[in-house]
Design a protein around this motif. Sequence first.
Motif, PDB file in Angstrom:
ATOM      1  N   MET A  84       0.820  -1.188   0.000  1.00 26.65           N
ATOM      2  CA  MET A  84       0.000   0.000   0.000  1.00 26.65           C
ATOM      3  C   MET A  84       0.868   1.257   0.000  1.00 26.65           C
ATOM      4  O   MET A  84       0.566   2.231  -0.677  1.00 26.65           O
ATOM      5  CB  MET A  84      -0.929  -0.043   1.224  1.00 26.65           C
ATOM      6  N   GLN A  85       1.953   1.209   0.791  1.00 26.03           N
ATOM      7  CA  GLN A  85       2.852   2.355   0.853  1.00 26.03           C
ATOM      8  C   GLN A  85       3.457   2.632  -0.525  1.00 26.03           C
ATOM      9  O   GLN A  85       3.522   3.774  -0.967  1.00 26.03           O
ATOM     10  CB  GLN A  85       3.962   2.108   1.872  1.00 26.03           C
ATOM     11  N   TRP A  86       3.870   1.561  -1.205  1.00 24.45           N
ATOM     12  CA  TRP A  86       4.449   1.716  -2.543  1.00 24.45           C
ATOM     13  C   TRP A  86       3.419   2.325  -3.485  1.00 24.45           C
ATOM     14  O   TRP A  86       3.728   3.202  -4.278  1.00 24.45           O
ATOM     15  CB  TRP A  86       4.917   0.359  -3.061  1.00 24.45           C
ATOM     16  N   ASN A  87       2.189   1.879  -3.389  1.00 24.03           N
ATOM     17  CA  ASN A  87       1.106   2.389  -4.232  1.00 24.03           C
ATOM     18  C   ASN A  87       0.903   3.891  -4.003  1.00 24.03           C
ATOM     19  O   ASN A  87       0.767   4.667  -4.956  1.00 24.03           O
ATOM     20  CB  ASN A  87      -0.176   1.610  -3.945  1.00 24.03           C
ATOM     21  N   ASN A  88       0.883   4.304  -2.746  1.00 24.93           N
ATOM     22  CA  ASN A  88       0.698   5.725  -2.425  1.00 24.93           C
ATOM     23  C   ASN A  88       1.868   6.569  -2.940  1.00 24.93           C
ATOM     24  O   ASN A  88       1.664   7.658  -3.476  1.00 24.93           O
ATOM     25  CB  ASN A  88       0.525   5.922  -0.921  1.00 24.93           C
ATOM     26  N   GLU A  89       3.075   6.059  -2.771  1.00 21.80           N
ATOM     27  CA  GLU A  89       4.245   6.788  -3.261  1.00 21.80           C
ATOM     28  C   GLU A  89       4.240   6.880  -4.786  1.00 21.80           C
ATOM     29  O   GLU A  89       4.624   7.900  -5.351  1.00 21.80           O
ATOM     30  CB  GLU A  89       5.525   6.119  -2.763  1.00 21.80           C
ATOM     31  N   LEU A  90       3.794   5.826  -5.435  1.00 21.77           N
ATOM     32  CA  LEU A  90       3.719   5.828  -6.899  1.00 21.77           C
ATOM     33  C   LEU A  90       2.706   6.867  -7.378  1.00 21.77           C
ATOM     34  O   LEU A  90       2.973   7.606  -8.324  1.00 21.77           O
ATOM     35  CB  LEU A  90       3.341   4.434  -7.410  1.00 21.77           C
ATOM     36  N   ARG A  91       1.556   6.927  -6.732  1.00 21.58           N
ATOM     37  CA  ARG A  91       0.542   7.920  -7.104  1.00 21.58           C
ATOM     38  C   ARG A  91       1.089   9.346  -6.947  1.00 21.58           C
ATOM     39  O   ARG A  91       0.875  10.204  -7.804  1.00 21.58           O
ATOM     40  CB  ARG A  91      -0.714   7.757  -6.261  1.00 21.58           C
ATOM     41  N   LYS A  92       1.785   9.576  -5.836  1.00 21.09           N
ATOM     42  CA  LYS A  92       2.373  10.898  -5.598  1.00 21.09           C
ATOM     43  C   LYS A  92       3.379  11.231  -6.696  1.00 21.09           C
ATOM     44  O   LYS A  92       3.387  12.329  -7.244  1.00 21.09           O
ATOM     45  CB  LYS A  92       3.049  10.916  -4.224  1.00 21.09           C
ATOM     46  N   TRP A  93       4.220  10.253  -7.034  1.00 20.28           N
ATOM     47  CA  TRP A  93       5.237  10.442  -8.065  1.00 20.28           C
ATOM     48  C   TRP A  93       4.585  10.733  -9.421  1.00 20.28           C
ATOM     49  O   TRP A  93       5.031  11.596 -10.167  1.00 20.28           O
ATOM     50  CB  TRP A  93       6.127   9.202  -8.145  1.00 20.28           C
ATOM     51  N   LEU A  94       3.516  10.005  -9.757  1.00 20.63           N
ATOM     52  CA  LEU A  94       2.826  10.199 -11.031  1.00 20.63           C
ATOM     53  C   LEU A  94       2.209  11.597 -11.131  1.00 20.63           C
ATOM     54  O   LEU A  94       2.194  12.203 -12.206  1.00 20.63           O
ATOM     55  CB  LEU A  94       1.739   9.139 -11.221  1.00 20.63           C
ATOM     56  N   LYS A  95       1.708  12.124 -10.025  1.00 14.51           N
ATOM     57  CA  LYS A  95       1.122  13.475 -10.030  1.00 14.51           C
ATOM     58  C   LYS A  95       2.176  14.552 -10.279  1.00 14.51           C
ATOM     59  O   LYS A  95       1.869  15.618 -10.789  1.00 14.51           O
ATOM     60  CB  LYS A  95       0.390  13.736  -8.716  1.00 14.51           C
ATOM     61  N   GLU A  96       3.415  14.237  -9.903  1.00 15.04           N
ATOM     62  CA  GLU A  96       4.501  15.198 -10.054  1.00 15.04           C
ATOM     63  C   GLU A  96       5.094  15.235 -11.464  1.00 15.04           C
ATOM     64  O   GLU A  96       5.848  16.144 -11.794  1.00 15.04           O
ATOM     65  CB  GLU A  96       5.617  14.896  -9.053  1.00 15.04           C
ATOM     66  N   ILE A  97       4.746  14.262 -12.293  1.00 17.95           N
ATOM     67  CA  ILE A  97       5.297  14.201 -13.650  1.00 17.95           C
ATOM     68  C   ILE A  97       4.630  15.274 -14.515  1.00 17.95           C
ATOM     69  O   ILE A  97       3.395  15.314 -14.605  1.00 17.95           O
ATOM     70  CB  ILE A  97       5.082  12.813 -14.280  1.00 17.95           C
ATOM     71  N   PRO A  98       5.432  16.130 -15.154  1.00 19.05           N
ATOM     72  CA  PRO A  98       4.841  17.147 -16.044  1.00 19.05           C
ATOM     73  C   PRO A  98       4.123  16.495 -17.224  1.00 19.05           C
ATOM     74  O   PRO A  98       4.488  15.400 -17.669  1.00 19.05           O
ATOM     75  CB  PRO A  98       6.056  17.943 -16.536  1.00 19.05           C
ATOM     76  N   ASP A  99       3.106  17.165 -17.734  1.00 20.79           N
ATOM     77  CA  ASP A  99       2.295  16.627 -18.829  1.00 20.79           C
ATOM     78  C   ASP A  99       3.113  16.317 -20.080  1.00 20.79           C
ATOM     79  O   ASP A  99       2.797  15.378 -20.810  1.00 20.79           O
ATOM     80  CB  ASP A  99       1.168  17.600 -19.194  1.00 20.79           C
ATOM     81  N   GLU A 100       4.172  17.073 -20.334  1.00 19.52           N
ATOM     82  CA  GLU A 100       4.969  16.832 -21.550  1.00 19.52           C
ATOM     83  C   GLU A 100       5.709  15.494 -21.512  1.00 19.52           C
ATOM     84  O   GLU A 100       6.154  14.997 -22.534  1.00 19.52           O
ATOM     85  CB  GLU A 100       5.943  17.987 -21.829  1.00 19.52           C
ATOM     86  N   TYR A 101       5.835  14.904 -20.327  1.00 21.69           N
ATOM     87  CA  TYR A 101       6.480  13.590 -20.230  1.00 21.69           C
ATOM     88  C   TYR A 101       5.479  12.440 -20.293  1.00 21.69           C
ATOM     89  O   TYR A 101       5.853  11.282 -20.210  1.00 21.69           O
ATOM     90  CB  TYR A 101       7.292  13.473 -18.949  1.00 21.69           C
ATOM     91  N   ASP A 102       4.216  12.755 -20.407  1.00 23.08           N
ATOM     92  CA  ASP A 102       3.173  11.731 -20.471  1.00 23.08           C
ATOM     93  C   ASP A 102       3.050  11.234 -21.911  1.00 23.08           C
ATOM     94  O   ASP A 102       2.115  11.549 -22.634  1.00 23.08           O
ATOM     95  CB  ASP A 102       1.839  12.317 -19.986  1.00 23.08           C
ATOM     96  N   ILE A 103       4.041  10.441 -22.315  1.00 17.54           N
ATOM     97  CA  ILE A 103       4.060   9.902 -23.674  1.00 17.54           C
ATOM     98  C   ILE A 103       4.120   8.380 -23.601  1.00 17.54           C
ATOM     99  O   ILE A 103       4.669   7.817 -22.644  1.00 17.54           O
ATOM    100  CB  ILE A 103       5.233  10.474 -24.511  1.00 17.54           C
ATOM    101  N   PRO A 104       3.567   7.700 -24.595  1.00 16.64           N
ATOM    102  CA  PRO A 104       3.482   6.227 -24.563  1.00 16.64           C
ATOM    103  C   PRO A 104       4.824   5.524 -24.383  1.00 16.64           C
ATOM    104  O   PRO A 104       4.892   4.528 -23.660  1.00 16.64           O
ATOM    105  CB  PRO A 104       2.855   5.871 -25.908  1.00 16.64           C
ATOM    106  N   ILE A 105       5.889   6.017 -24.993  1.00 15.01           N
ATOM    107  CA  ILE A 105       7.167   5.301 -24.891  1.00 15.01           C
ATOM    108  C   ILE A 105       7.684   5.281 -23.445  1.00 15.01           C
ATOM    109  O   ILE A 105       8.263   4.294 -22.997  1.00 15.01           O
ATOM    110  CB  ILE A 105       8.216   5.883 -25.862  1.00 15.01           C
ATOM    111  N   LEU A 106       7.457   6.359 -22.704  1.00 11.01           N
ATOM    112  CA  LEU A 106       7.869   6.373 -21.301  1.00 11.01           C
ATOM    113  C   LEU A 106       7.045   5.395 -20.473  1.00 11.01           C
ATOM    114  O   LEU A 106       7.567   4.704 -19.609  1.00 11.01           O
ATOM    115  CB  LEU A 106       7.766   7.784 -20.720  1.00 11.01           C
ATOM    116  N   TRP A 107       5.741   5.337 -20.750  1.00  6.86           N
ATOM    117  CA  TRP A 107       4.890   4.401 -20.022  1.00  6.86           C
ATOM    118  C   TRP A 107       5.264   2.953 -20.347  1.00  6.86           C
ATOM    119  O   TRP A 107       5.286   2.103 -19.456  1.00  6.86           O
ATOM    120  CB  TRP A 107       3.412   4.657 -20.318  1.00  6.86           C
ATOM    121  N   ASP A 108       5.568   2.691 -21.602  1.00  4.93           N
ATOM    122  CA  ASP A 108       5.996   1.340 -21.987  1.00  4.93           C
ATOM    123  C   ASP A 108       7.281   0.961 -21.267  1.00  4.93           C
ATOM    124  O   ASP A 108       7.424  -0.158 -20.777  1.00  4.93           O
ATOM    125  CB  ASP A 108       6.181   1.244 -23.502  1.00  4.93           C
ATOM    126  N   SER A 109       8.194   1.911 -21.193  1.00  2.00           N
ATOM    127  CA  SER A 109       9.455   1.670 -20.497  1.00  2.00           C
ATOM    128  C   SER A 109       9.210   1.422 -19.007  1.00  2.00           C
ATOM    129  O   SER A 109       9.800   0.515 -18.409  1.00  2.00           O
ATOM    130  CB  SER A 109      10.381   2.872 -20.689  1.00  2.00           C
TER     131      SER A 109
END
Length: 134
Positions: free
Chosen positions: A1-26
């Motif tokens: 659960m802790q990892w999940n919460n930290e991941l959500r926090k990290w995802l919110k901090e990612i700028p929109d310009e980095y929200d591209i499919p190749i990064l998600w695939d990686s």
Amino acid sequence: MQWNNELRKWLKEIPDEYDIPILWDSFLQELKIKAKDVQQTDALTKINNLKMEGFEVKTYINKFEKLAERAGLNATNPDTTYFFMKGLTSSVRTNIRKKPIYGYRMARAHALDDVFITRMALYLIRSQIPTLLK
């Protein structure tokens, strides 16, 4: 659960310009690798603690082979033979070491054979006890 919460926090901090499919695939590929590492480590720990009970060699083999597959061990890997032998009862292990072993499959065959012969001998001895007491 802790990892999940930290991941959500990290995802919110990612700028929109980095929200591209190749990064998600990686990211997903890296996540799969990490999950597989955790599974392998868990399976190796369970194999290391697995012990044969009494004459239940078939049960031991079934459990061992399922864990070995999860751990990424195959029949030609010397570690497979080592872990298999380590979990056998001391009497079976001692009897097998007297024979040539060229890998896991041969060690497994010797273990099955040893338990079968021991069970047969015990059966014959028990069947003769009433005759011996007369």
